[in-house]
Every structure is written in C-alpha cells, then in structure tokens.
Design a protein around this motif. Structure first.
Motif, PDB file in Angstrom:
ATOM      1  N   SER A 122       3.210   3.186  -2.251  1.00 42.57           N
ATOM      2  CA  SER A 122       3.988   3.164  -1.015  1.00 42.57           C
ATOM      3  C   SER A 122       5.018   2.042  -1.092  1.00 42.57           C
ATOM      4  CB  SER A 122       3.073   2.941   0.186  1.00 42.57           C
ATOM      5  OG  SER A 122       2.551   1.608   0.166  1.00 42.57           O
ATOM      6  N   THR A 123       6.016   2.112  -0.239  1.00 42.92           N
ATOM      7  CA  THR A 123       7.053   1.072  -0.236  1.00 42.92           C
ATOM      8  C   THR A 123       6.451  -0.304   0.010  1.00 42.92           C
ATOM      9  OG1 THR A 123       8.707   2.649   0.566  1.00 42.92           O
ATOM     10  CG2 THR A 123       9.196   0.308   0.843  1.00 42.92           C
ATOM     11  N   ASP A 124       5.569  -0.414   1.001  1.00 46.50           N
ATOM     12  CA  ASP A 124       4.941  -1.701   1.305  1.00 46.50           C
ATOM     13  C   ASP A 124       4.147  -2.229   0.117  1.00 46.50           C
ATOM     14  OD1 ASP A 124       6.009  -1.725   3.821  1.00 46.50           O
ATOM     15  OD2 ASP A 124       4.196  -1.026   4.834  1.00 46.50           O
ATOM     16  N   ARG A 126       4.661  -1.507  -3.085  1.00 44.02           N
ATOM     17  CA  ARG A 126       5.594  -1.926  -4.142  1.00 44.02           C
ATOM     18  C   ARG A 126       6.168  -3.313  -3.850  1.00 44.02           C
ATOM     19  NH1 ARG A 126       9.825   2.690  -4.255  1.00 44.02           N
ATOM     20  NH2 ARG A 126       8.643   3.623  -2.565  1.00 44.02           N
ATOM     21  N   ARG A 156      -3.765  -4.693   0.213  1.00 43.55           N
ATOM     22  CA  ARG A 156      -2.622  -3.880  -0.203  1.00 43.55           C
ATOM     23  C   ARG A 156      -2.359  -4.048  -1.694  1.00 43.55           C
ATOM     24  NH1 ARG A 156       2.209  -4.895   3.619  1.00 43.55           N
ATOM     25  NH2 ARG A 156       0.717  -3.902   5.042  1.00 43.55           N
ATOM     26  N   SER A 163      -4.311   1.987  -7.676  1.00 42.57           N
ATOM     27  CA  SER A 163      -3.532   3.225  -7.669  1.00 42.57           C
ATOM     28  C   SER A 163      -2.782   3.409  -8.983  1.00 42.57           C
ATOM     29  CB  SER A 163      -2.533   3.219  -6.505  1.00 42.57           C
ATOM     30  OG  SER A 163      -3.205   3.222  -5.258  1.00 42.57           O
TER      31      SER A 163
END
Length: 405
Positions: A122-124, A126, A156, A163
């Motif tokens: 996800s953007t967050d 990354r 996160r 992931s």
C-alpha cells in the motif's frame, strides 16, 4: 562525542547501503535489516573496548555481510542460492574491513529503492518502509512525522516486510516496461514524503522540514543512480526548487507566509541553481512540468515579476498529461493571475463537485472574490475553508483572512 553516539551516527549514515548490500546476499529486506541491526549491536559491544575503526562504515558492512553469509550457510533451503553467491563469499572471513566496489553498492542501493517502493505494498506501507530502510529514520521518528503512533508504524513496517517476502518480490532493478511502471511508484513515494513535509496535512505545524530533507536526499541519490531517466531529474529539480524557499514559508511564530509576502532574498540560491541544473536534464513528464513551474517562481526576483502566462500554459500541459482536479485548481490560480479573477471564477465552479471537502477550493474562491471586491462572499469562503482543513496553522491563517473582510 561518546562511542555509543558515534556508533549510532555512523549506522544512520550508512544503514541504507549496509541493508542493500546484505539484501543482495539474503534476498529479503526484512532479514537484511535485522542483520544490519545485529552489526550495530556488535559495534556497540566492541567499539568501546577496541576503539572506533578507521573506516566505521566499512566495518559495519563487513560485520553485517558475514552474518548474512553465516545465515545462508546454516539453512539448507538456501543451498542453491548459496552456490549463486559463492563468489561473493570467497575470502569474506579473512577480509579486511573495506567497502565493496562503489558501483556494486550503487546497484544494491537501487535494488533496495525499487524493492521498498514495490506496488504490491500500500502507499502508506511504501512510505513507512522507505523512510525506515532508506531514510534511516527510527519507528518513533516516522510516527512523529506522520502524527501516528509508534505501534501503528511498527506494525505497518513489519507487515510490509512480510508482504514482500510472501509475494516473492525479487531484489532487483526491473527492466523494460516493468521498469517504467515501478519507477513511477518510486517517484510517487519520494514525492508524497516531500509533500507531507512541505505542507503537513494535519497537526500544529505547517511544515516538517526533516521530511523534506529526507525526500530531497532520496531524489538526489536516485538521480545519481539513474542519470539517464529524465523524470528522475524532473523530480529532483522540483524538490530543489521547493526546498529553496522553505525558510520563508512560515514566520518566526510558525504562521504561514503567503507566496506574495515571502522575502525572496532569503530563498536559497544554491538550491535554485541545483534545481536549474536538474531541470536541464529533465524531460516533459509530470514531475518535469511541475519543476518548470517551480522554476518560473524561483527565477522571479519579485512576486510582480512572475510569468503567470507561462505558468498557466505549463499547468495546461500538466492537466493534459496527468489529469487531476488539484492540478486544475492550480491552473485556475495561474489563470486568475494572468487574465484576472473574473476569468478564473467559471473554471473554479467546474471543480466544486470533484473537490468537495477540499479546503483549498473555498480558499482560492475566497481569494478571487476578495480581488473582485466581493468581501462578504470572500469572508464566507475563507471561513468554510478554515472549517475543512486539519492543519492548525492553515486554519488560523484562513480565519484571519476571513476577519479582515
């Protein structure tokens, strides 16, 4: 400076390259970071007694790579991979603490950038992983920068590493069409990090300069690693220009200073020159066009000298290339300066639905109405903008503008 602080400083400076070098051996950025941390612990234990080595960064690199090779040797599942990296292991146990070939390190660092910014995340995720692995920020520092909690950021980052491992993301620089797609993800992450520092979405401070510095450093590193990519230079130019006026964006009390009121003699001329150099290598992509716009502002000695017609045209090109209501809003501002507020109002009306709830829409409308002498309407728009923003500094400025009507 005591030895422990020296160790921590050296590790922070060299950790991205150390993690990148180790990841090439173990092919897992999560494990690579753990092994780099093990090398940090070893330094904290040994250097107080043995003294700080002449090349502390090289010492940490060799210590971490030795641990990586030991780990590969211990796992039978890595037998084939061990054969592949056998050449890299030869002589490591007896090696002197010297850094590997600089070009090799650059390749590893580039692989780490592409891995941390992989679209599978996800953007967050990354953003957090990039700041952790490449920015050298602690979990606490990332949480503070994004007004989040340390456990949330820690989770996160852990999930991001898992992931990547689960998806089997290769530790490599992609090629062909995949390279262009992945590069856009890398540039987006750096851009988003900078934007959060340049104009914080929430909190008590308008800017967070440390995030801007991290993003600018990453952009410079990337432009050095990928000198033939025009959009990389475009992003670097944009961030150089924007950073050049950071010191004037707020007053002594932290309150925002509008562009028209900024003291341009305090803009950083060195960064502007760096921006112009990078712009000369840029292309015609979205970041390059934004850099050209920022360059127009940077070259105007006075606010009155700004070439708004050129800026409006550049925004027109940007809208065509990368359609976005926010870009359209910026074009409206440029049009209002080049052709007058009356010409811009109809363009603004068309953005009411797509930008519903975005505080800068009523802020721009308030400014246009104020310039047209429609003070009561302007007051209502500034008040509406103040109610929509989550940044306390912006809210205070908007309320102040509403009171002046």
């Amino acid at each position: 400076m005591d030895v422990s602080r020296t160790v921590e400083t050296v590790f922070r400076m060299h950790s991205p390259r150390i993690i990148a070098g180790v990841a090439r051996v173990v092919r897992d950025v999560g494990i690579a970071e753990e092994l780099a941390q093990d090398a940090l612990v070893a330094a904290l234990e040994q250097w107080p007694e043995s003294g700080v080595p002449d090349n502390p960064g090289a010492w940490l690199m060799v210590a971490a790579r030795r641990r990586a090779i030991d780990l590969v040797r211990r796992k039978e599942a890595y037998a084939r991979k061990l054969a592949e990296v056998g050449r890299a292991m030869e002589g490591v146990e007896d090696a002197q603490p010297e850094l590997p070939d600089p070009d090799e390190i650059d390749d590893d660092l580039l692989r780490l950038i592409f891995t941390a910014c992989h679209p599978v995340l996800s953007t967050d995720a990354r953003i957090a992983l990039t700041l952790r692995l490449l920015g050298g920020l602690t979990t606490e520092e990332i949480a503070r920068a994004f007004l989040s909690t340390e456990p949330t950021i820690a989770q996160r980052i852990v999930r991001a590493k898992k992931s990547l491992a689960k998806a089997g993301v290769p530790f490599e620089v992609p090629s062909g069409e995949s390279r262009s797609e992945r590069l856009s993800s890398v540039l987006e992450v750096i851009y988003l990090i900078f934007n959060e520092g340049y104009s914080a979405t929430a909190g008590d401070d308008l800017t967070r300069p440390a995030l801007c510095e991290d993003a600018l450093r990453l952009a410079r590193v990337l432009s050095g690693l990928m000198p033939k990519e025009p959009e990389v230079h475009g992003l670097a130019a944009l961030l150089e220009f924007q950073t050049s006026r950071m010191a004037t964006r707020t007053g002594p009390d932290g309150a925002p200073t509008l562009l028209a009121d900024q003291d341009r003699t305090r803009w950083n001329r060195l960064l502007i020159r760096r921006g112009m150099d990078a712009l000369g290598k840029a292309g015609t992509g979205p970041y390059s066009l934004q850099a050209a716009i920022a360059g127009c502002h940077a070259q105007a000695v006075r606010y009155e000298d700004t070439d708004w017609a050129t800026i409006a045209a550049l925004y027109g090109g940007l809208v065509t290339l990368s359609p976005s209501p926010v870009v359209e809003l910026n074009r409206v501002v440029a049009v209002s300066m080049a052709e007058g507020p009356a010409a811009a109002l109809p363009l603004l009306d068309a953005l009411e639905d797509p930008l519903k709830g975005y505080h800068l829409l009523p802020s721009v409308r308030g400014d246009l109405l104020q310039r047209l002498g429609r003070d009561e309407e302007a007051r209502a728009e500034f008040a509406r903008a103040a109610s929509l923003t989550r940044n306390e500094r912006e809210r205070a400025l908007l309320l102040k503008r509403a009171e002046k009507q």
